[in-house]
Scaffold this motif. Structure first.
Motif, PDB file in Angstrom:
ATOM      1  N   LYS A  74      19.213 -14.379  36.812  1.00 14.79           N
ATOM      2  CA  LYS A  74      20.558 -14.237  36.230  1.00 14.79           C
ATOM      3  C   LYS A  74      20.405 -13.601  34.859  1.00 14.79           C
ATOM      4  O   LYS A  74      19.362 -13.756  34.218  1.00 14.79           O
ATOM      5  CB  LYS A  74      21.174 -15.623  35.992  1.00 14.79           C
ATOM      6  CG  LYS A  74      21.799 -16.307  37.200  1.00 14.79           C
ATOM      7  CD  LYS A  74      22.577 -17.542  36.711  1.00 14.79           C
ATOM      8  CE  LYS A  74      23.470 -18.088  37.790  1.00 14.79           C
ATOM      9  NZ  LYS A  74      22.876 -18.967  38.744  1.00 14.79           N
ATOM     10  N   LEU A 123      22.128 -14.002  31.204  1.00 11.05           N
ATOM     11  CA  LEU A 123      22.958 -14.944  30.463  1.00 11.05           C
ATOM     12  C   LEU A 123      23.297 -14.347  29.102  1.00 11.05           C
ATOM     13  O   LEU A 123      22.655 -13.406  28.643  1.00 11.05           O
ATOM     14  CB  LEU A 123      22.203 -16.265  30.264  1.00 11.05           C
ATOM     15  CG  LEU A 123      21.673 -16.945  31.538  1.00 11.05           C
ATOM     16  CD1 LEU A 123      20.885 -18.207  31.175  1.00 11.05           C
ATOM     17  CD2 LEU A 123      22.828 -17.295  32.489  1.00 11.05           C
ATOM     18  N   GLU A 133      27.272 -16.440  32.187  1.00 11.72           N
ATOM     19  CA  GLU A 133      26.515 -15.492  33.018  1.00 11.72           C
ATOM     20  C   GLU A 133      27.191 -14.136  32.912  1.00 11.72           C
ATOM     21  O   GLU A 133      28.422 -14.039  32.996  1.00 11.72           O
ATOM     22  CB  GLU A 133      26.513 -15.947  34.482  1.00 11.72           C
ATOM     23  CG  GLU A 133      25.814 -14.916  35.368  1.00 11.72           C
ATOM     24  CD  GLU A 133      25.715 -15.312  36.836  1.00 11.72           C
ATOM     25  OE1 GLU A 133      26.048 -16.469  37.174  1.00 11.72           O
ATOM     26  OE2 GLU A 133      25.306 -14.448  37.625  1.00 11.72           O
ATOM     27  N   GLN A 178      27.233 -10.234  34.592  1.00 11.53           N
ATOM     28  CA  GLN A 178      26.780  -9.457  35.758  1.00 11.53           C
ATOM     29  C   GLN A 178      27.034  -7.990  35.452  1.00 11.53           C
ATOM     30  O   GLN A 178      28.150  -7.619  35.065  1.00 11.53           O
ATOM     31  CB  GLN A 178      27.540  -9.909  37.008  1.00 11.53           C
ATOM     32  CG  GLN A 178      27.237 -11.367  37.355  1.00 11.53           C
ATOM     33  CD  GLN A 178      27.979 -11.856  38.586  1.00 11.53           C
ATOM     34  OE1 GLN A 178      28.842 -11.169  39.126  1.00 11.53           O
ATOM     35  NE2 GLN A 178      27.654 -13.062  39.027  1.00 11.53           N
ATOM     36  N   ALA A 200      28.080 -20.473  32.449  1.00  9.64           N
ATOM     37  CA  ALA A 200      27.145 -20.086  33.511  1.00  9.64           C
ATOM     38  C   ALA A 200      26.791 -21.319  34.339  1.00  9.64           C
ATOM     39  O   ALA A 200      26.720 -22.428  33.805  1.00  9.64           O
ATOM     40  CB  ALA A 200      25.875 -19.509  32.885  1.00  9.64           C
TER      41      ALA A 200
END
Ligand code: ADP
Length: 396
Positions: A203, A205, A224, A226, A239
């Motif tokens: 992930k 963060l 989080e 993306q 997150a």
């Protein structure tokens, strides 16, 4: 400067808080300070070259000049109590004499200095004891064979990054072989670059942190982020990571602002690698896209917090006012002059959706035109909400 009183919760503080804040940069990050400025009774003056920039509409005055024009910043300072930044494309060496004359910059130029170049940043993070990807540098005139030998322990693929002025993944490339790396470097014009190990993260963060002029530190929840094509597409707050991960990210953020004696808001981006290994990728010495959700989902937005910190006011609480929030960036997907009125009204009709539209005159692929945050209760489905937002905005 007028004597003023201001209210912090139940407490009315008397004193000389700063009342006119100069912001270098006139984009959406300055524009989103408007509500916070109004709440705090502050005036904003922006320095920007383009009168059509978003923040011009909310500023009390404008210095029309490039952000790196230090003489213009001198004129900005004549109208303001403190100068802050909405982007880091500034000329620190040229600003230094202004600081010596007593002009107050927050964050201070000395705190910004290690953060404007990706290599200096890596060194600063290391000095603060914060883990980050292993790296080497490549500069014009260096013997490539030596650099290749130095990079060998980093393995393949590698990530090549321009040291300065990169943003939204521009200037960041993944390469799989040494000839590919050399070819890419030549295509880039042989600038000074950072070459770093590729982190196979689980992930990405991020966290926003604020430090006041009295040393008070407030850390926002870990989120989080993306990315699509290396550009942040969406943010999920908080997150879905364990308590210890949240706590470690918060500790990293606090450590860095204290290490730098930093005043203001700062965004830190991290990789969560296998085995719960946390590595700092990047630091933005300002409000940041990964903190936009705070406008609608936190007790104090990152923008108000920035103004509180730089104007000498006490920081506000950073807790969330809902269980969860998702923020989707509305990035341009075409070159057009279009106000997207119809799709904007459909986005705004989604329950608990908060649309921020930056009012830019033209759309270009990748340009940040706005964002939308949906505040949610725990039972709501994050993935379905993201899919609903993106289906409305992004062409299939
Ligand atoms: P920028 O300053 O342009 O935002 P970043 O360094 O944040 O550049 O890189 C953009 C994106 O590229 C990151 O969000 C991440 O997805 C990817 N990336 C960057 N560095 C690495 C790395 N060392 N390993 C794996 N992916 C990376």
């Amino acid at each position: 400067m007028k004597r003023a009183s201001f209210r912090y919760g139940e407490v009315v503080v008397l004193g000389l808080p700063m009342e006119r804040v100069g912001i270098i940069g006139g984009g959406q990050l300055a524009w989103m300070m408007a509500a916070g400025a109004q709440r705090l009774g502050l005036d904003l003056v922006v320095q920007t070259p383009h009168l059509e920039d978003p923040a011009v509409a909310i500023a009390q005055a404008v210095i029309q000049a490039p952000v790196a024009d230090a003489a213009a910043t001198g004129r900005l300072a004549q109208q303001c109590d403190v100068i802050s930044f909405e982007n880091e494309f500034v000329d620190l060496a040229a600003l230094a004499p202004l600081a010596e004359q007593g002009i107050v910059f927050r964050p201070q130029l000395t705190a910004l200095a290690p953060l404007l170049d990706k290599y200096d940043q890596r060194q600063c993070l290391q000095a603060a004891g914060l883990p980050n990807p292993r790296y080497v540098t490549l500069s014009p005139g260096q013997n490539p064979a030596e650099v290749e030998a130095a990079a060998a322990p980093l393995g393949w693929p590698l990530v090549v990054k321009t040291r300065r002025l990169g943003y939204d993944g521009q200037g960041t490339f993944v390469v799989k072989t040494w000839p590919q790396l050399q070819a890419r470097w030549e295509q880039m014009g042989c600038p000074e670059v950072l070459i770093e190990e590729f982190i196979p993260f689980e992930k990405e963060l991020a966290v926003m942190v604020a430090r006041g002029s009295d040393g008070q530190v407030v850390v926002y929840p870990t989120v989080e982020t993306q990315q699509v094509n290396q550009v942040c597409r969406r943010v999920i707050a908080p997150a879905a990571v364990s308590e210890p991960i949240q706590a470690t990210v918060a500790r990293f953020a606090r450590t860095l602002v204290e290490h730098l004696d930093y005043v203001g808001v700062l965004g830190m981006e991290l990789f969560l690698a296998p085995g719960d290994r946390l590595l700092v990728n990047e630091v933005a010495p300002r409000t940041h896209n990964s903190g936009h959700y705070t406008l609608d989902a936190c007790e104090t937005s990152q923008f108000e917090q920035q103004l509180r910190a730089v104007s000498g006011r006490p920081l506000g609480p950073a807790g969330m006012t809902c269980d969860r929030a998702v923020m989707v960036n509305l990035l341009g997907f075409e070159t057009a002059h279009h106000d997207y009125g119809e799709v904007r009204s459909r986005l705004a009709q989604i329950p608990n959706a908060h649309l921020s539209w930056y009012g830019k005159a033209a759309s270009r692929p990748g340009r940040k035109l706005g964002h939308v945050t949906v505040t949610m209760i725990a039972a709501m489905d994050v993935a379905a909400t993201i899919a609903q937002l993106e289906a409305l905005w992004y062409p299939a």
